[in-house]
Design an enzyme around this catalytic site. Sequence first.
Site, PDB file in Angstrom:
ATOM      1  N   ARG A   1       0.770  -7.229  17.743  1.00 59.12           N
ATOM      2  CA  ARG A   1       0.119  -6.116  16.843  1.00 59.12           C
ATOM      3  C   ARG A   1      -0.765  -5.170  17.712  1.00 59.12           C
ATOM      4  O   ARG A   1      -1.884  -4.671  17.262  1.00 59.12           O
ATOM      5  CB  ARG A   1      -0.702  -6.615  15.810  1.00 59.12           C
ATOM      6  CG  ARG A   1      -0.011  -7.716  14.712  1.00 59.12           C
ATOM      7  CD  ARG A   1       0.914  -6.918  14.016  1.00 59.12           C
ATOM      8  NE  ARG A   1       1.512  -7.688  12.722  1.00 59.12           N
ATOM      9  CZ  ARG A   1       2.399  -8.523  12.962  1.00 59.12           C
ATOM     10  NH1 ARG A   1       3.321  -8.626  14.108  1.00 59.12           N
ATOM     11  NH2 ARG A   1       2.828  -9.163  11.872  1.00 59.12           N
TER      12      ARG A   1
ATOM     13  N   SER B   1      -0.921  -7.810   5.793  1.00 55.87           N
ATOM     14  CA  SER B   1      -2.064  -8.631   6.572  1.00 55.87           C
ATOM     15  C   SER B   1      -3.170  -7.837   6.815  1.00 55.87           C
ATOM     16  O   SER B   1      -3.222  -6.945   7.568  1.00 55.87           O
ATOM     17  CB  SER B   1      -1.647  -9.544   7.856  1.00 55.87           C
ATOM     18  OG  SER B   1      -0.359 -10.293   7.731  1.00 55.87           O
TER      19      SER B   1
ATOM     20  N   GLU C   1      -6.618  -6.026  11.294  1.00 53.86           N
ATOM     21  CA  GLU C   1      -5.318  -5.675  11.828  1.00 53.86           C
ATOM     22  C   GLU C   1      -4.952  -4.033  11.624  1.00 53.86           C
ATOM     23  O   GLU C   1      -4.630  -3.296  11.955  1.00 53.86           O
ATOM     24  CB  GLU C   1      -3.949  -6.341  11.348  1.00 53.86           C
ATOM     25  CG  GLU C   1      -2.855  -5.720  11.648  1.00 53.86           C
ATOM     26  CD  GLU C   1      -1.377  -6.251  10.825  1.00 53.86           C
ATOM     27  OE1 GLU C   1      -1.343  -7.225  10.838  1.00 53.86           O
ATOM     28  OE2 GLU C   1      -0.784  -5.603  10.239  1.00 53.86           O
TER      29      GLU C   1
HETATM   30  P1  FAD Z   1       0.106   4.339   8.702  1.00 53.74           P
HETATM   31  O1  FAD Z   1      -0.680   3.706   8.047  1.00 53.74           O
HETATM   32  O2  FAD Z   1       0.461   5.903   8.353  1.00 53.74           O
HETATM   33  O3  FAD Z   1      -0.572   4.630  10.287  1.00 53.74           O
HETATM   34  C1  FAD Z   1      -1.079   3.594  10.980  1.00 53.74           C
HETATM   35  C2  FAD Z   1      -1.834   3.994  12.146  1.00 53.74           C
HETATM   36  O4  FAD Z   1      -0.655   4.746  12.943  1.00 53.74           O
HETATM   37  C3  FAD Z   1      -2.659   5.163  11.851  1.00 53.74           C
HETATM   38  O5  FAD Z   1      -3.899   4.826  12.678  1.00 53.74           O
HETATM   39  C4  FAD Z   1      -1.899   6.408  12.225  1.00 53.74           C
HETATM   40  O6  FAD Z   1      -2.946   7.584  12.503  1.00 53.74           O
HETATM   41  C5  FAD Z   1      -1.113   5.830  13.057  1.00 53.74           C
HETATM   42  N1  FAD Z   1       0.267   6.690  13.046  1.00 53.74           N
HETATM   43  C6  FAD Z   1       0.906   6.623  12.176  1.00 53.74           C
HETATM   44  N2  FAD Z   1       2.299   7.565  12.505  1.00 53.74           N
HETATM   45  C7  FAD Z   1       2.018   7.937  13.669  1.00 53.74           C
HETATM   46  C8  FAD Z   1       2.655   8.543  14.866  1.00 53.74           C
HETATM   47  N3  FAD Z   1       3.939   9.264  14.410  1.00 53.74           N
HETATM   48  N4  FAD Z   1       2.239   8.847  16.081  1.00 53.74           N
HETATM   49  C9  FAD Z   1       1.080   8.499  16.366  1.00 53.74           C
HETATM   50  N5  FAD Z   1       0.150   7.755  15.445  1.00 53.74           N
HETATM   51  C10 FAD Z   1       0.713   7.414  14.238  1.00 53.74           C
HETATM   52  N6  FAD Z   1       3.303  -4.914   9.544  1.00 53.74           N
HETATM   53  C11 FAD Z   1       3.840  -5.748  10.284  1.00 53.74           C
HETATM   54  O7  FAD Z   1       3.711  -5.727  11.708  1.00 53.74           O
HETATM   55  N7  FAD Z   1       4.861  -6.895   9.822  1.00 53.74           N
HETATM   56  C12 FAD Z   1       4.883  -6.968   8.605  1.00 53.74           C
HETATM   57  O8  FAD Z   1       5.489  -7.983   8.215  1.00 53.74           O
HETATM   58  C13 FAD Z   1       4.054  -6.210   7.763  1.00 53.74           C
HETATM   59  N8  FAD Z   1       4.281  -6.184   6.439  1.00 53.74           N
HETATM   60  C14 FAD Z   1       3.566  -5.323   5.625  1.00 53.74           C
HETATM   61  C15 FAD Z   1       3.644  -5.558   4.261  1.00 53.74           C
HETATM   62  C16 FAD Z   1       3.044  -4.765   3.309  1.00 53.74           C
HETATM   63  C17 FAD Z   1       3.336  -4.970   1.919  1.00 53.74           C
HETATM   64  C18 FAD Z   1       2.425  -3.835   3.750  1.00 53.74           C
HETATM   65  C19 FAD Z   1       1.723  -2.829   2.693  1.00 53.74           C
HETATM   66  C20 FAD Z   1       2.145  -3.423   5.152  1.00 53.74           C
HETATM   67  C21 FAD Z   1       2.748  -4.367   6.096  1.00 53.74           C
HETATM   68  N9  FAD Z   1       2.663  -4.238   7.403  1.00 53.74           N
HETATM   69  C22 FAD Z   1       3.312  -5.052   8.316  1.00 53.74           C
HETATM   70  C23 FAD Z   1       1.967  -3.191   7.817  1.00 53.74           C
HETATM   71  C24 FAD Z   1       2.666  -1.709   7.995  1.00 53.74           C
HETATM   72  O9  FAD Z   1       3.711  -1.837   7.387  1.00 53.74           O
HETATM   73  C25 FAD Z   1       2.984  -1.480   9.464  1.00 53.74           C
HETATM   74  O10 FAD Z   1       1.834  -1.324  10.356  1.00 53.74           O
HETATM   75  C26 FAD Z   1       3.711  -0.080   9.557  1.00 53.74           C
HETATM   76  O11 FAD Z   1       4.020   0.309  10.878  1.00 53.74           O
HETATM   77  C27 FAD Z   1       2.685   1.177   9.267  1.00 53.74           C
HETATM   78  O12 FAD Z   1       3.488   2.415   9.181  1.00 53.74           O
HETATM   79  P2  FAD Z   1       2.888   3.526   8.309  1.00 53.74           P
HETATM   80  O13 FAD Z   1       3.829   4.709   8.743  1.00 53.74           O
HETATM   81  O14 FAD Z   1       2.589   3.213   7.162  1.00 53.74           O
HETATM   82  O15 FAD Z   1       1.776   4.101   9.337  1.00 53.74           O
HETATM   83  N1  EPU Z   2      -1.075 -19.881   4.698  1.00 61.13           N
HETATM   84  C1  EPU Z   2      -1.850 -20.306   4.028  1.00 61.13           C
HETATM   85  N2  EPU Z   2      -2.605 -19.974   2.718  1.00 61.13           N
HETATM   86  C2  EPU Z   2      -2.233 -18.432   2.857  1.00 61.13           C
HETATM   87  C3  EPU Z   2      -1.673 -17.749   3.461  1.00 61.13           C
HETATM   88  C4  EPU Z   2      -0.890 -18.530   4.763  1.00 61.13           C
HETATM   89  O1  EPU Z   2      -2.085 -21.693   4.199  1.00 61.13           O
HETATM   90  O2  EPU Z   2      -2.851 -17.930   1.827  1.00 61.13           O
HETATM   91  C5  EPU Z   2      -0.313 -20.520   5.951  1.00 61.13           C
HETATM   92  C6  EPU Z   2       1.269 -20.907   5.554  1.00 61.13           C
HETATM   93  O3  EPU Z   2       1.180 -21.892   4.780  1.00 61.13           O
HETATM   94  C7  EPU Z   2       1.816 -20.804   7.010  1.00 61.13           C
HETATM   95  C8  EPU Z   2       0.984 -19.907   7.637  1.00 61.13           C
HETATM   96  O4  EPU Z   2      -0.345 -19.917   7.183  1.00 61.13           O
HETATM   97  O5  EPU Z   2       1.676 -22.180   7.457  1.00 61.13           O
HETATM   98  C9  EPU Z   2       1.847 -18.493   7.897  1.00 61.13           C
HETATM   99  O6  EPU Z   2       1.664 -17.829   6.675  1.00 61.13           O
HETATM  100  P1  EPU Z   2       2.893 -16.737   6.540  1.00 61.13           P
HETATM  101  O7  EPU Z   2       4.309 -17.607   7.094  1.00 61.13           O
HETATM  102  O8  EPU Z   2       2.894 -16.102   5.183  1.00 61.13           O
HETATM  103  O9  EPU Z   2       2.659 -15.684   7.663  1.00 61.13           O
HETATM  104  P2  EPU Z   2       1.296 -14.968   8.198  1.00 61.13           P
HETATM  105  O10 EPU Z   2       0.786 -15.604   9.519  1.00 61.13           O
HETATM  106  O11 EPU Z   2       0.111 -15.074   7.240  1.00 61.13           O
HETATM  107  C10 EPU Z   2       2.275 -13.065   9.531  1.00 61.13           C
HETATM  108  C11 EPU Z   2       2.478 -11.831  10.008  1.00 61.13           C
HETATM  109  C12 EPU Z   2       3.049 -11.056   8.737  1.00 61.13           C
HETATM  110  C13 EPU Z   2       4.698 -11.262   8.679  1.00 61.13           C
HETATM  111  C14 EPU Z   2       4.700 -12.847   8.728  1.00 61.13           C
HETATM  112  C15 EPU Z   2       6.096 -13.200   8.920  1.00 61.13           C
HETATM  113  C16 EPU Z   2       0.164 -11.212  11.009  1.00 61.13           C
HETATM  114  C17 EPU Z   2      -1.225 -10.948  10.921  1.00 61.13           C
HETATM  115  N3  EPU Z   2       0.989 -11.418   9.862  1.00 61.13           N
HETATM  116  O12 EPU Z   2       1.716 -13.610   8.441  1.00 61.13           O
HETATM  117  O13 EPU Z   2       3.044  -9.437   9.134  1.00 61.13           O
HETATM  118  O14 EPU Z   2       5.243 -10.721   7.836  1.00 61.13           O
HETATM  119  O15 EPU Z   2       3.941 -13.447   9.569  1.00 61.13           O
HETATM  120  O16 EPU Z   2       6.499 -13.255  10.258  1.00 61.13           O
HETATM  121  O17 EPU Z   2       0.602 -11.468  11.989  1.00 61.13           O
HETATM  122  C18 EPU Z   2       1.577  -7.670   8.699  1.00 61.13           C
HETATM  123  O18 EPU Z   2       1.266  -7.703   9.853  1.00 61.13           O
HETATM  124  O19 EPU Z   2       0.849  -6.751   7.778  1.00 61.13           O
HETATM  125  C19 EPU Z   2       2.277  -8.812   8.080  1.00 61.13           C
HETATM  126  C20 EPU Z   2       2.480  -8.956   6.680  1.00 61.13           C
END
Ligand code: FAD
Ligand code: EPU
Length: 337
Positions: A164, A238, A333
């Site tokens: 991240r 997250s 994050e």
């Molecule tokens: P924004 O929120 O618009 O911007 C994020 C940051 O980047 C800000 O600081 C912004 O100024 C900067 N920025 C944006 N675009 C640019 C650009 N082109 N050039 C320079 N700076 C820029 N993330 C994960 O890694 N894994 C996941 O599984 C994951 N699951 C998610 C699930 C949900 C339901 C949600 C809501 C979010 C999740 N995220 C996850 C976080 C998010 O989706 C990512 O961080 C995504 O890449 C953000 O993209 P955005 O375009 O919305 O960025």
């Molecule tokens: N867990 C709990 N309680 C909870 C949530 C999770 O006990 O309420 C435990 C689960 O049981 C499991 C562990 O935590 O043992 C991991 O949970 P999960 O698989 O849901 O993944 P996570 O670590 O919570 C990360 C990323 C996600 C990504 C998933 C799948 C980070 C900060 N988050 O979540 O990314 O989608 O793994 O790879 O690394 C994001 O970055 O926004 C994001 C959603």
Amino acid sequence: MKIQENISLKPFTTFGINKKAKFFTRVSTLAELKSALIAAKEKQFPVLILGGGSNILLTQDVEGLVIKLEIKGIQVVKEDEDHLWVEVGAGEVWHELVMHCIAQNWAGLENLSLIPGTVGASPMQNIGAYGVEIKDVFSSLQAMDRDTLEIHSFDGEACQFGYRESIFKQAFKNKYVITSVTFQLAKTPEFRLEYGVIQEVLQAKGVQHPSLREVSEAVIQIRQSKLPDPKEIGNAGSFFKNPSIPSNQFEELRVLHPTLPGYPSSEGVKVAAGWLIEQAGWKGKRIGDVGVHAKQALVLVNYGEGTGEEIKKLSEQIQASVFDKFGIQLQAEVNFI
Ligand code: FAD
Ligand code: EPU
């Protein structure tokens, strides 16, 4: 390029926080991006680059110019027997790119299905899920220096990707606008199914030799079972990173908490922040219109009228109680504005 004034940002971030931008514009070409950056420089406005707003928490109005990146385009720029290199405009929607690649049978992005946001933001925090990070499929990116307006190219090493993390969140924070990203995709899939839950879902469906689409569908099913849809409940995924702690601290904690999940990491053991938050008693808690998601404690939510300040305060309370109980400092994050 039209610059609007006093625009509510509520529809533009997935937390749905009602803060305003003094000035707001959308750019869909490099020339428009240049003009917007020049306009902001002339008037000495601060600039906020916005993609899909899915990793941002607004705690104040933006007293400057918000530039929403809408630069589009998906183009194969190189190809060999095994791989293709695909250059994608920063404003393309991430999940639409993943779906496009699957439809073309280009492999590499399937585990990253359904992550919200844009392609341009994907290298910012080296997005990752289900055993894959974009650094694994990354070839290079192009970015405009916000000051000199020159375009620079960065390879994976220059981006300094980590968990991240990238150089764009550290030494080059607010220095560049990422305008396009080139991915190296495979013509023959090398599936990454080591995440147990993916295997379980595929087995339950009776799939033994999965296609790209079947892997993507499994990932989507898992994500939908625990992550709230921002269209229904405001959130940014997250809220905190999963912290890494020294191995000896992990062993000591395991004596007291035998079910603490942990995975080896370069700094020791990475522990599950969601587990820590749940054990600290926060899962499903609601305070006014903000809270902790009932199915995933790592996700903070806005039920409608919550403010950025309330979510920030809740996040600080969670950090304090996790530190009290486990001696572990959680790091956000999400990007605070
Ligand atoms: P924004 O929120 O618009 O911007 C994020 C940051 O980047 C800000 O600081 C912004 O100024 C900067 N920025 C944006 N675009 C640019 C650009 N082109 N050039 C320079 N700076 C820029 N993330 C994960 O890694 N894994 C996941 O599984 C994951 N699951 C998610 C699930 C949900 C339901 C949600 C809501 C979010 C999740 N995220 C996850 C976080 C998010 O989706 C990512 O961080 C995504 O890449 C953000 O993209 P955005 O375009 O919305 O960025
Ligand atoms: N867990 C709990 N309680 C909870 C949530 C999770 O006990 O309420 C435990 C689960 O049981 C499991 C562990 O935590 O043992 C991991 O949970 P999960 O698989 O849901 O993944 P996570 O670590 O919570 C990360 C990323 C996600 C990504 C998933 C799948 C980070 C900060 N988050 O979540 O990314 O989608 O793994 O790879 O690394 C994001 O970055 O926004 C994001 C959603």
